[in-house]
Every structure is written in structure tokens, then in C-alpha cells.
Scaffold this active site. Structure first.
Site, PDB file in Angstrom:
ATOM      1  N   GLY A   1       0.806  -1.220   0.000  1.00  0.00           N
ATOM      2  CA  GLY A   1       0.000   0.000   0.000  1.00  0.00           C
ATOM      3  C   GLY A   1       0.836   1.266   0.000  1.00  0.00           C
ATOM      4  O   GLY A   1       1.890   1.346  -0.630  1.00  0.00           O
ATOM      5  N   VAL A   2       0.370   2.241   0.766  1.00  0.00           N
ATOM      6  CA  VAL A   2       1.063   3.530   0.773  1.00  0.00           C
ATOM      7  C   VAL A   2       2.427   3.398   1.454  1.00  0.00           C
ATOM      8  O   VAL A   2       3.385   4.092   1.087  1.00  0.00           O
ATOM      9  CB  VAL A   2       0.168   4.610   1.432  1.00  0.00           C
ATOM     10  CG1 VAL A   2       0.026   4.423   2.923  1.00  0.00           C
ATOM     11  CG2 VAL A   2       0.663   5.999   1.094  1.00  0.00           C
ATOM     12  N   ASP A   3       2.543   2.489   2.407  1.00  0.00           N
ATOM     13  CA  ASP A   3       3.819   2.224   3.083  1.00  0.00           C
ATOM     14  C   ASP A   3       4.871   1.779   2.058  1.00  0.00           C
ATOM     15  O   ASP A   3       5.994   2.322   2.015  1.00  0.00           O
ATOM     16  CB  ASP A   3       3.575   1.129   4.138  1.00  0.00           C
ATOM     17  CG  ASP A   3       4.690   0.988   5.151  1.00  0.00           C
ATOM     18  OD1 ASP A   3       5.654   1.763   5.099  1.00  0.00           O
ATOM     19  OD2 ASP A   3       4.588   0.078   6.003  1.00  0.00           O
TER      20      ASP A   3
ATOM     21  N   SER B   1      -5.536   3.335   7.621  1.00  0.00           N
ATOM     22  CA  SER B   1      -6.340   2.130   7.958  1.00  0.00           C
ATOM     23  C   SER B   1      -7.376   1.738   6.905  1.00  0.00           C
ATOM     24  O   SER B   1      -8.057   0.730   7.070  1.00  0.00           O
ATOM     25  CB  SER B   1      -7.063   2.263   9.311  1.00  0.00           C
ATOM     26  OG  SER B   1      -6.152   2.099  10.369  1.00  0.00           O
TER      27      SER B   1
ATOM     28  N   GLY C   1      -7.046   0.713   3.806  1.00  0.00           N
ATOM     29  CA  GLY C   1      -6.674  -0.288   2.810  1.00  0.00           C
ATOM     30  C   GLY C   1      -6.640  -1.662   3.448  1.00  0.00           C
ATOM     31  O   GLY C   1      -7.671  -2.203   3.858  1.00  0.00           O
TER      32      GLY C   1
HETATM   33  N1  APR Z   1      -0.774   7.680  -2.189  1.00  0.00           N
HETATM   34  C1  APR Z   1      -1.873   7.956  -1.458  1.00  0.00           C
HETATM   35  N2  APR Z   1      -2.680   6.985  -0.957  1.00  0.00           N
HETATM   36  C2  APR Z   1      -2.341   5.697  -1.213  1.00  0.00           C
HETATM   37  C3  APR Z   1      -1.201   5.349  -1.958  1.00  0.00           C
HETATM   38  C4  APR Z   1      -0.389   6.406  -2.457  1.00  0.00           C
HETATM   39  N3  APR Z   1       0.714   6.164  -3.176  1.00  0.00           N
HETATM   40  N4  APR Z   1      -1.144   3.993  -2.030  1.00  0.00           N
HETATM   41  C5  APR Z   1      -2.205   3.519  -1.364  1.00  0.00           C
HETATM   42  N5  APR Z   1      -2.942   4.549  -0.893  1.00  0.00           N
HETATM   43  C6  APR Z   1      -4.176   4.526  -0.092  1.00  0.00           C
HETATM   44  C7  APR Z   1      -5.033   3.283  -0.196  1.00  0.00           C
HETATM   45  O1  APR Z   1      -5.861   3.349  -1.355  1.00  0.00           O
HETATM   46  C8  APR Z   1      -5.858   3.382   1.075  1.00  0.00           C
HETATM   47  O2  APR Z   1      -6.990   4.232   0.891  1.00  0.00           O
HETATM   48  O3  APR Z   1      -3.823   4.556   1.279  1.00  0.00           O
HETATM   49  C9  APR Z   1      -4.902   4.075   2.060  1.00  0.00           C
HETATM   50  C10 APR Z   1      -4.359   3.199   3.160  1.00  0.00           C
HETATM   51  O4  APR Z   1      -4.168   1.870   2.669  1.00  0.00           O
HETATM   52  P1  APR Z   1      -2.946   0.955   3.127  1.00  0.00           P
HETATM   53  O5  APR Z   1      -1.690   1.442   2.525  1.00  0.00           O
HETATM   54  O6  APR Z   1      -3.327  -0.455   2.864  1.00  0.00           O
HETATM   55  O7  APR Z   1      -2.825   1.245   4.725  1.00  0.00           O
HETATM   56  P2  APR Z   1      -3.630   0.598   5.971  1.00  0.00           P
HETATM   57  O8  APR Z   1      -5.005   0.190   5.646  1.00  0.00           O
HETATM   58  O9  APR Z   1      -3.421   1.583   7.094  1.00  0.00           O
HETATM   59  O10 APR Z   1      -2.832  -0.714   6.274  1.00  0.00           O
HETATM   60  C11 APR Z   1      -1.529  -0.642   6.805  1.00  0.00           C
HETATM   61  O11 APR Z   1      -0.592  -2.067   5.170  1.00  0.00           O
HETATM   62  O12 APR Z   1       1.216  -2.125   3.816  1.00  0.00           O
HETATM   63  C12 APR Z   1       0.804  -2.333   5.008  1.00  0.00           C
HETATM   64  O13 APR Z   1       2.773  -1.845   6.284  1.00  0.00           O
HETATM   65  C13 APR Z   1       1.429  -1.500   6.106  1.00  0.00           C
HETATM   66  O14 APR Z   1       0.860  -3.317   7.484  1.00  0.00           O
HETATM   67  C14 APR Z   1       0.542  -1.972   7.175  1.00  0.00           C
HETATM   68  C15 APR Z   1      -0.827  -1.946   6.546  1.00  0.00           C
END
Ligand code: APR
Length: 197
Positions: free
Chosen positions: A31-33, A122, A124
Site C-alpha cells: 500500500g502507501v507504506d 487504515s 486499505g
Molecule cells: N498515495 C496515497 N494513498 C495511497 C497510496 C499512495 N501512493 N497507495 C495507497 N494509498 C491509499 C489506499 O488506497 C488506502 O486508501 O492509502 C490508504 C491506506 O491503505 P494501506 O496502505 O493499505 O494502509 P492501511 O489500511 O493503514 O494498512 C496498513 O498495510 O502495507 C501495510 O505496512 C502497512 O501493514 C501496514 C498496513
């Protein structure tokens, strides 16, 4: 001032800090991480790994925040926060998610930062219902902006058009009308000056 809503990739924003939706290890993920670590380069992971562990595998407990540099990102800093995994809403999810926003803003203020961009923490992999999460994001950021001077630019980043609309209506229910079109460059974010380290 208004809370800005912008649709696009948070890793492209030249703000003082972007917030990462991380996990408690702070060692990256999807994801965004994943996008933030890819764009920042390997030094980001090295700095995260060097942060102290509170207990095995936990560098940042859920609802808290840790700061690092931005390295190859246009943003100067990354504030890593850990949102709650959605269960059924009875495990303090709302309070923990509110903490992610509020404590990130507190840390940004302490660091003297003036602009900050949040992804939909949270929403995603962690499965938080988007409408409820957007209401919390809007409530916390508006409450902050109405009671603090800095950071004065607060941007909620929507990765897609559906999230953009949900953010706009969450802000509207709290008294802030939306007027930024999706897909446009974030109008108030300045390019990063060349002299910045
Ligand atoms: N820019 C902006 N938003 C993004 C991007 C980006 N490049 N990539 C993904 N997103 C959005 C997703 O569409 C979602 O709406 O960020 C939001 C959060 O999604 P996740 O990244 O899955 O974060 P989260 O739900 O908090 O889950 C965290 O995911 O990757 C792992 O290490 C992370 O274990 C942790 C978990």
C-alpha cells in the site's frame, strides 16, 4: 484556512511531512507504506530499523507516531503512524484512528512543520470502513486547524475518486464546503526549493 482534499499519489507532494500508514514494526509493507519506501529509497528503511523497539517487533504502537527524514521524497519528513486494524468497531478503533491524526499533528507542530499530508490511514489492508474513517480524519484535522496555528496546511490525500468524494462530504457535514477538483495538481503545495537538503 481549509482542510485541503487532493487526489493522487502522496509520494509526489512537496510538503514538510507526509504521513505513512505503517505497521508496528515500521519495516515497510504494501500500500502507501510500500510506495513511500520505494520513493524514499533504502535510507528510509535503515532509519526506521534503527528506531528503538518497545517490545519485540514493535517500534511504534498502534495510534502513535514516529518521525524520520524523507530522503529521496520531495517531502522533507515522513511521520509514520500505525492505524488500527478494523475488527467490529468495539476495540477502540475510532479512538486509535483519531490518535493517529492528532498525534501526527502534535508531532508536526513540535517539529516546526507548516504543511502535512495524510493518506486514508487504515482504509486499505487494515479494512477500516471508509465513511467512518473519513469522518474521523475530517473531525480531527478540522478541530486541530481551528485551535492551532501550525501546521496550517493540512491535506487529506485520496488515492481514488471515490475516496475524494467521501472526504469532501465528510468535511461538508462539519461545515467546510469542498472546492478542489480531483485530479488537479495540489494547488497550494509549493515545489521543493532546490536549496533544501
Ligand atoms: N498515495 C496515497 N494513498 C495511497 C497510496 C499512495 N501512493 N497507495 C495507497 N494509498 C491509499 C489506499 O488506497 C488506502 O486508501 O492509502 C490508504 C491506506 O491503505 P494501506 O496502505 O493499505 O494502509 P492501511 O489500511 O493503514 O494498512 C496498513 O498495510 O502495507 C501495510 O505496512 C502497512 O501493514 C501496514 C498496513
Amino acid at each position: 484556512m481549509k482542510i485541503e482534499v487532493w487526489q493522487g499519489d502522496i509520494t509526489t507532494l512537496a510538503v514538510d511531512a507526509i504521513v505513512n500508514a505503517a505497521n508496528e514494526s515500521l519495516l515497510g509493507g504494501g500500500g502507501v507504506d510500500g510506495a513511500i519506501h520505494r520513493a524514499a529509497g533504502p535510507q528510509l528503511l535503515a532509519e526506521c530499523a534503527a528506531l528503538p523497539e518497545l517490545r519485540p517487533g514493535v517500534r511504534c504502537p498502534t495510534g502513535e507516531v514516529r518521525a524520520t527524514a524523507g530522503y529521496n521524497l520531495p517531502a522533507r519528513h515522513v511521520l509514520h503512524t500505525v492505524g488500527p486494524v478494523w475488527n467490529d468497531g468495539t476495540r477502540a478503533e475510532a479512538e486509535l484512528l483519531a490518535n493517529c491524526y492528532w498525534k501526527s499533528l502534535q508531532l508536526a507542530e513540535k517539529m516546526g512543520l507548516r504543511s502535512i499530508a495524510f493518506p486514508a490511514i487504515s482504509c486499505g489492508v487494515f479494512g477500516y470502513p471508509l465513511h467512518q474513517a473519513a469522518q474521523i480524519a475530517a473531525t480531527e484535522t478540522l478541530a486541530w486547524q481551528r485551535s492551532h496555528r501550525e501546521p496550517q496546511r493540512i491535506i487529506l490525500v485520496a488515492y481514488n475518486a471515490a475516496t475524494f468524494k467521501v472526504y469532501q462530504s465528510a468535511l461538508a457535514t462539519l461545515g467546510q464546503p469542498g472546492d478542489v477538483a480531483p485530479g488537479l495538481p495540489c494547488p497550494t503545495v509549493e515545489p521543493r526549493p532546490a536549496w533544501l537538503p
